[in-house]
Design a protein around this motif. Structure first.
Motif, PDB file in Angstrom:
ATOM      1  N   MET A   1       0.830  -1.193   0.000  1.00  0.00           N
ATOM      2  CA  MET A   1       0.000   0.000   0.000  1.00  0.00           C
ATOM      3  C   MET A   1       0.874   1.255   0.000  1.00  0.00           C
ATOM      4  O   MET A   1       1.909   1.279   0.654  1.00  0.00           O
ATOM      5  N   PRO A   2       0.454   2.283  -0.706  1.00  0.00           N
ATOM      6  CA  PRO A   2       1.213   3.533  -0.642  1.00  0.00           C
ATOM      7  C   PRO A   2       1.211   4.118   0.770  1.00  0.00           C
ATOM      8  O   PRO A   2       0.265   3.944   1.536  1.00  0.00           O
ATOM      9  N   PHE A   3       2.279   4.796   1.091  1.00  0.00           N
ATOM     10  CA  PHE A   3       2.371   5.538   2.345  1.00  0.00           C
ATOM     11  C   PHE A   3       1.644   6.862   2.135  1.00  0.00           C
ATOM     12  O   PHE A   3       1.849   7.547   1.130  1.00  0.00           O
ATOM     13  N   GLU A 279      -7.555   9.468 -11.224  1.00  0.00           N
ATOM     14  CA  GLU A 279      -6.201   9.807 -11.666  1.00  0.00           C
ATOM     15  C   GLU A 279      -5.190   9.581 -10.550  1.00  0.00           C
ATOM     16  O   GLU A 279      -4.063   9.135 -10.806  1.00  0.00           O
ATOM     17  N   CYS A 280      -5.590   9.866  -9.331  1.00  0.00           N
ATOM     18  CA  CYS A 280      -4.698   9.641  -8.192  1.00  0.00           C
ATOM     19  C   CYS A 280      -4.342   8.166  -8.066  1.00  0.00           C
ATOM     20  O   CYS A 280      -3.176   7.800  -7.901  1.00  0.00           O
ATOM     21  N   LEU A 281      -5.343   7.308  -8.175  1.00  0.00           N
ATOM     22  CA  LEU A 281      -5.103   5.878  -8.087  1.00  0.00           C
ATOM     23  C   LEU A 281      -4.227   5.378  -9.227  1.00  0.00           C
ATOM     24  O   LEU A 281      -3.392   4.496  -9.051  1.00  0.00           O
ATOM     25  N   LEU A 306      -9.176  17.111   0.912  1.00  0.00           N
ATOM     26  CA  LEU A 306      -8.956  16.045   1.882  1.00  0.00           C
ATOM     27  C   LEU A 306     -10.120  15.066   1.905  1.00  0.00           C
ATOM     28  O   LEU A 306      -9.915  13.845   1.942  1.00  0.00           O
ATOM     29  N   ARG A 307     -11.345  15.588   1.880  1.00  0.00           N
ATOM     30  CA  ARG A 307     -12.519  14.686   1.872  1.00  0.00           C
ATOM     31  C   ARG A 307     -12.512  13.797   0.639  1.00  0.00           C
ATOM     32  O   ARG A 307     -12.813  12.590   0.722  1.00  0.00           O
ATOM     33  N   LEU A 308     -12.173  14.369  -0.494  1.00  0.00           N
ATOM     34  CA  LEU A 308     -12.156  13.595  -1.735  1.00  0.00           C
ATOM     35  C   LEU A 308     -11.087  12.512  -1.684  1.00  0.00           C
ATOM     36  O   LEU A 308     -11.287  11.390  -2.165  1.00  0.00           O
ATOM     37  N   PHE A 309      -9.943  12.830  -1.081  1.00  0.00           N
ATOM     38  CA  PHE A 309      -8.879  11.842  -0.930  1.00  0.00           C
ATOM     39  C   PHE A 309      -9.313  10.714  -0.005  1.00  0.00           C
ATOM     40  O   PHE A 309      -9.127   9.528  -0.303  1.00  0.00           O
ATOM     41  N   CYS A 310      -9.909  11.075   1.129  1.00  0.00           N
ATOM     42  CA  CYS A 310     -10.305  10.064   2.114  1.00  0.00           C
ATOM     43  C   CYS A 310     -11.485   9.228   1.650  1.00  0.00           C
ATOM     44  O   CYS A 310     -11.555   8.029   1.941  1.00  0.00           O
ATOM     45  N   ASP A 311     -12.402   9.841   0.926  1.00  0.00           N
ATOM     46  CA  ASP A 311     -13.604   9.125   0.498  1.00  0.00           C
ATOM     47  C   ASP A 311     -13.446   8.452  -0.859  1.00  0.00           C
ATOM     48  O   ASP A 311     -14.037   7.399  -1.102  1.00  0.00           O
ATOM     49  N   GLY A 312     -12.625   9.054  -1.750  1.00  0.00           N
ATOM     50  CA  GLY A 312     -12.550   8.553  -3.111  1.00  0.00           C
ATOM     51  C   GLY A 312     -11.293   7.785  -3.454  1.00  0.00           C
ATOM     52  O   GLY A 312     -11.234   7.124  -4.489  1.00  0.00           O
ATOM     53  N   LEU A 314      -8.667   6.500  -0.558  1.00  0.00           N
ATOM     54  CA  LEU A 314      -8.232   5.560   0.483  1.00  0.00           C
ATOM     55  C   LEU A 314      -9.019   4.254   0.498  1.00  0.00           C
ATOM     56  O   LEU A 314      -8.405   3.178   0.593  1.00  0.00           O
ATOM     57  N   PRO A 315     -10.355   4.281   0.426  1.00  0.00           N
ATOM     58  CA  PRO A 315     -11.068   2.990   0.470  1.00  0.00           C
ATOM     59  C   PRO A 315     -10.693   2.073  -0.685  1.00  0.00           C
ATOM     60  O   PRO A 315     -10.715   0.845  -0.547  1.00  0.00           O
ATOM     61  N   ARG A 316     -10.332   2.629  -1.794  1.00  0.00           N
ATOM     62  CA  ARG A 316      -9.993   1.827  -2.972  1.00  0.00           C
ATOM     63  C   ARG A 316      -8.553   1.335  -2.924  1.00  0.00           C
ATOM     64  O   ARG A 316      -8.161   0.415  -3.648  1.00  0.00           O
ATOM     65  N   LEU A 317      -7.753   1.937  -2.051  1.00  0.00           N
ATOM     66  CA  LEU A 317      -6.405   1.425  -1.818  1.00  0.00           C
ATOM     67  C   LEU A 317      -6.412   0.292  -0.805  1.00  0.00           C
ATOM     68  O   LEU A 317      -5.443  -0.455  -0.684  1.00  0.00           O
ATOM     69  N   GLY A 318      -7.494   0.224  -0.012  1.00  0.00           N
ATOM     70  CA  GLY A 318      -7.528  -0.700   1.102  1.00  0.00           C
ATOM     71  C   GLY A 318      -6.618  -0.246   2.211  1.00  0.00           C
ATOM     72  O   GLY A 318      -6.145  -1.052   3.016  1.00  0.00           O
TER      73      GLY A 318
END
Length: 329
Positions: A1-3, A279-281, A306-312, A314-318
């Motif tokens: 997983m990415p840091f 795009e981030c993923l 931040l909300r977009l990062f946490c909601d869109g 992180l969950p998809r990174l696991g």
């Protein structure tokens, strides 16, 4: 997983005391949100006397973050070591380490702005020797035992929570910094992706008979901002990214390399990137560094990022987050 990292330097070139207070309190709320969503670390830093209100007191900010969070680490990257009183710094870090249960990470560099030394009355030419004194004093102080400091016997209490001592890395991009880290048996944190310097550090560890490791930035570690519409965000807020990039350029900093003089040039460089969650993923990076309040970014825009990062993302990174003191070297 990415840091995963959320970075705060609290810059705002147009701030009033009232607006800056709002920005500081918003950063704490964002740190708590990041903590609850599994981001690994809050990263902060130190600069002095900067017109745009760059954060000068990273340990004070770290203490506030620890009070607002439960598990996230705080990485101070980096302090300007020779500007600190060694005994006082040993006490401050020990107290923060106790308060946080071992969640503080300190990277000690020597800085690159002579004007900061001049402002504090510290001799720029002695910065290497002062850094040696600082690091040696910290390591001796955290044993809790009496030791000799500048010709007198001193003792620093309380002892830190973390054994053998709080996580302390030597930052820098020079052979002198690598040698210093190796001699003291401390981890090394180059300011850029420098494999040849990592190899030199390992050679010096073997020479000194010490053990260490390197926390080196990946070859590509852009500063990220999340948006559903990157074109709009660049058009409306690109000036904030450019402000930070131009500030670093004026300092000739090795930390952020940008020759851009316009928002369009900065966007083309790719040092700062505004991306959608998809795009981030797709970037496939080892580290994801979110910079939500970059360069005086409006607080609400930072919250959206931040909300977009946490909601869109992180969950998809696991992503589950790392525990206190766990970092990938």
């Amino acid at each position: 997983m990415p840091f995963t990292v959320v970075r705060f330097n609290l810059v705002d070139p147009r701030a009033t005391p009232e607006s800056l207070s709002e920005r500081y309190r918003a950063a704490l709320a964002m740190a708590a949100y990041a903590d609850a969503h599994g981001i690994d670390t809050v990263q902060t830093e130190e600069h002095h006397g900067v017109e745009n209100n760059w954060l000068p007191s990273p340990f004070t900010f770290a203490g506030a973050v620890f009070g607002a969070t439960e598990r996230i680490a705080v990485t101070v990257s980096a302090i300007i070591g020779p500007l600190h009183d060694p005994l006082r710094l040993a006490e401050d870090i020990a107290v923060l380490d106790l308060l946080s249960g071992g969640r503080l990470v300190t990277v000690a560099g020597i800085g690159y702005r002579p004007e900061e030394y001049e402002e504090r009355g510290v001799d720029w030419g002695r910065r290497g020797r002062l850094q040696d004194l600082l690091l040696e004093t910290l390591l001796a102080a955290w044993t809790g035992e009496p030791f000799t400091y500048r010709g007198r016997t001193v003792r620093v209490t309380p002892r830190p929570f973390t054994r053998p001592h709080p996580l302390l890395l030597v930052g820098g991009s020079s052979r002198a910094a690598a040698r210093r880290a190796a001699r003291l048996g401390l981890p090394f944190f180059p300011s850029a992706h420098l494999p040849e310097l990592e190899a030199y550090y390992r050679e010096r560890c073997a020479e000194y008979g010490t053990e260490g490791w390197t926390m080196m930035p990946a070859e590509e570690t852009p500063l990220l901002h999340l948006s559903e519409d990157p074109d709009r965000t660049w058009a409306e807020h690109g000036e904030h990214f450019l402000h930070e990039a131009r500030t670093y350029a004026s300092w000739q900093s090795k930390d952020i390399r940008s020759a851009a003089t316009t928002v369009a040039e900065l966007r083309a460089e790719g040092v700062y990137r505004v991306v959608t969650p998809d795009e981030c993923l797709a970037l496939g990076l080892e580290s994801l560094v979110l910079h939500p309040l970059c360069g005086g970014m409006p607080v609400e825009e930072g919250r959206r990022s931040l909300r977009l990062f946490c909601d869109g993302v992180l969950p998809r990174l696991g992503a589950q987050g790392l525990g206190p003191g766990q970092f990938r070297g």
